[in-house]
Design a protein around this motif. Structure first.
Motif, PDB file in Angstrom:
ATOM      1  N   TYR A  35      -6.082 -30.936  -9.938  1.00  0.00           N
ATOM      2  CA  TYR A  35      -5.038 -30.756  -8.933  1.00  0.00           C
ATOM      3  C   TYR A  35      -5.414 -29.694  -7.904  1.00  0.00           C
ATOM      4  O   TYR A  35      -5.053 -29.813  -6.735  1.00  0.00           O
ATOM      5  CB  TYR A  35      -3.707 -30.403  -9.599  1.00  0.00           C
ATOM      6  CG  TYR A  35      -3.166 -31.536 -10.418  1.00  0.00           C
ATOM      7  CD1 TYR A  35      -2.420 -32.547  -9.836  1.00  0.00           C
ATOM      8  CD2 TYR A  35      -3.413 -31.617 -11.785  1.00  0.00           C
ATOM      9  CE1 TYR A  35      -1.933 -33.603 -10.586  1.00  0.00           C
ATOM     10  CE2 TYR A  35      -2.927 -32.672 -12.541  1.00  0.00           C
ATOM     11  CZ  TYR A  35      -2.191 -33.666 -11.933  1.00  0.00           C
ATOM     12  OH  TYR A  35      -1.719 -34.713 -12.665  1.00  0.00           O
ATOM     13  N   ARG A  37      -8.141 -29.230  -6.499  1.00  0.00           N
ATOM     14  CA  ARG A  37      -8.984 -29.833  -5.463  1.00  0.00           C
ATOM     15  C   ARG A  37      -8.188 -30.552  -4.384  1.00  0.00           C
ATOM     16  O   ARG A  37      -8.697 -30.747  -3.289  1.00  0.00           O
ATOM     17  CB  ARG A  37      -9.977 -30.805  -6.091  1.00  0.00           C
ATOM     18  CG  ARG A  37     -11.078 -30.133  -6.869  1.00  0.00           C
ATOM     19  CD  ARG A  37     -12.184 -31.116  -7.201  1.00  0.00           C
ATOM     20  NE  ARG A  37     -11.769 -32.111  -8.168  1.00  0.00           N
ATOM     21  CZ  ARG A  37     -12.056 -32.072  -9.458  1.00  0.00           C
ATOM     22  NH1 ARG A  37     -12.773 -31.080  -9.933  1.00  0.00           N
ATOM     23  NH2 ARG A  37     -11.655 -33.015 -10.265  1.00  0.00           N
ATOM     24  N   ILE A  38      -6.972 -30.980  -4.692  1.00  0.00           N
ATOM     25  CA  ILE A  38      -6.221 -31.755  -3.699  1.00  0.00           C
ATOM     26  C   ILE A  38      -5.117 -30.959  -3.020  1.00  0.00           C
ATOM     27  O   ILE A  38      -4.362 -31.506  -2.220  1.00  0.00           O
ATOM     28  CB  ILE A  38      -5.656 -33.054  -4.306  1.00  0.00           C
ATOM     29  CG1 ILE A  38      -4.623 -32.776  -5.390  1.00  0.00           C
ATOM     30  CG2 ILE A  38      -6.783 -33.936  -4.813  1.00  0.00           C
ATOM     31  CD1 ILE A  38      -3.860 -33.994  -5.865  1.00  0.00           C
ATOM     32  N   ALA A  86      -0.546 -33.601  -0.613  1.00  0.00           N
ATOM     33  CA  ALA A  86      -1.666 -33.508  -1.565  1.00  0.00           C
ATOM     34  C   ALA A  86      -2.270 -34.887  -1.810  1.00  0.00           C
ATOM     35  O   ALA A  86      -3.495 -35.030  -1.926  1.00  0.00           O
ATOM     36  CB  ALA A  86      -1.211 -32.884  -2.874  1.00  0.00           C
ATOM     37  N   ASN A  87      -1.426 -35.910  -1.865  1.00  0.00           N
ATOM     38  CA  ASN A  87      -1.935 -37.269  -2.045  1.00  0.00           C
ATOM     39  C   ASN A  87      -2.748 -37.706  -0.832  1.00  0.00           C
ATOM     40  O   ASN A  87      -3.764 -38.390  -0.966  1.00  0.00           O
ATOM     41  CB  ASN A  87      -0.789 -38.246  -2.287  1.00  0.00           C
ATOM     42  CG  ASN A  87      -0.083 -37.986  -3.598  1.00  0.00           C
ATOM     43  OD1 ASN A  87      -0.627 -37.380  -4.494  1.00  0.00           O
ATOM     44  ND2 ASN A  87       1.149 -38.440  -3.693  1.00  0.00           N
ATOM     45  N   THR A  89      -4.381 -35.630   1.158  1.00  0.00           N
ATOM     46  CA  THR A  89      -5.622 -34.849   1.060  1.00  0.00           C
ATOM     47  C   THR A  89      -6.587 -35.507   0.088  1.00  0.00           C
ATOM     48  O   THR A  89      -7.785 -35.643   0.376  1.00  0.00           O
ATOM     49  CB  THR A  89      -5.321 -33.402   0.614  1.00  0.00           C
ATOM     50  OG1 THR A  89      -4.490 -32.795   1.598  1.00  0.00           O
ATOM     51  CG2 THR A  89      -6.592 -32.599   0.437  1.00  0.00           C
ATOM     52  N   MET A  90      -6.077 -35.945  -1.063  1.00  0.00           N
ATOM     53  CA  MET A  90      -6.932 -36.591  -2.052  1.00  0.00           C
ATOM     54  C   MET A  90      -7.549 -37.864  -1.481  1.00  0.00           C
ATOM     55  O   MET A  90      -8.759 -38.101  -1.611  1.00  0.00           O
ATOM     56  CB  MET A  90      -6.145 -36.921  -3.318  1.00  0.00           C
ATOM     57  CG  MET A  90      -6.989 -37.606  -4.377  1.00  0.00           C
ATOM     58  SD  MET A  90      -6.112 -37.905  -5.915  1.00  0.00           S
ATOM     59  CE  MET A  90      -4.888 -39.078  -5.386  1.00  0.00           C
ATOM     60  N   ASP A  93     -10.186 -36.953   1.168  1.00  0.00           N
ATOM     61  CA  ASP A  93     -11.404 -36.403   0.562  1.00  0.00           C
ATOM     62  C   ASP A  93     -12.230 -37.483  -0.129  1.00  0.00           C
ATOM     63  O   ASP A  93     -13.463 -37.487  -0.039  1.00  0.00           O
ATOM     64  CB  ASP A  93     -11.059 -35.296  -0.431  1.00  0.00           C
ATOM     65  CG  ASP A  93     -10.532 -34.042   0.251  1.00  0.00           C
ATOM     66  OD1 ASP A  93     -10.629 -33.939   1.497  1.00  0.00           O
ATOM     67  OD2 ASP A  93     -10.008 -33.165  -0.477  1.00  0.00           O
ATOM     68  N   SER A 108      -6.728 -44.277  -4.455  1.00  0.00           N
ATOM     69  CA  SER A 108      -6.131 -43.158  -3.704  1.00  0.00           C
ATOM     70  C   SER A 108      -5.408 -43.632  -2.456  1.00  0.00           C
ATOM     71  O   SER A 108      -4.380 -43.072  -2.085  1.00  0.00           O
ATOM     72  CB  SER A 108      -7.202 -42.124  -3.348  1.00  0.00           C
ATOM     73  OG  SER A 108      -8.070 -42.611  -2.352  1.00  0.00           O
TER      74      SER A 108
END
Length: 132
Positions: A35, A37-38, A86-87, A89-90, A93, A108
């Motif tokens: 988590y 990381r995101i 955050a989702n 961002t994930m 990435d 994702s």
């Protein structure tokens, strides 16, 4: 659908929503680096991970208790909205990383529109759960 049936349905599905949030909350403490990381830039990763995990656990407990089910439904809807960045961002990435698999990229990206039904589900619990 009549009010009584909406209330029964909201009460029944609140338990499933509580399990979903409780499970997610626990994973924040078991695998925090996943988590971290995101977490979007500008926020402290570990603090944000632990705070969001705690929030998920608190909301899950609230959904399981009839007296707090309505406000907890609304809190769950707000939480689903709050974690959406955050989702994003994930997904960004994973799409940018040459090391990510095609499956992880696909999951994702497909996960992003699934946030809307989760928000709607939580709001329905908040709106229709019994007032016990």
């Amino acid at each position: 659908m009549r009010r009584r049936e909406r209330t029964r349905r909201a009460d029944r599905t609140a338990a499933a929503l509580a399990v979903l949030l409780g499970g997610a909350g626990v994973t924040h403490f078991l695998r925090p680096r996943t988590y971290d990381r995101i977490v979007p830039d500008g926020l402290p990763p570990r603090t944000t991970t632990l705070a969001s995990g705690l929030a998920e656990l608190v909301v899950a407990v609230g959904l399981a208790v009839p007296a707090t089910r309505r406000p907890s439904g609304w809190a769950a809807a707000a939480l689903f909205l709050a974690v959406f960045p955050a989702n994003v961002t994930m997904a960004r990435d994973l799409l940018d990383s040459p090391r990510s698999t095609r499956a992880s990229r696909l999951v994702s990206v497909l996960r992003l529109p699934l946030q809307a039904p989760l928000v709607a589900w939580a709001a329905r619990v908040g709106r229709h759960a019994s007032k016990r």
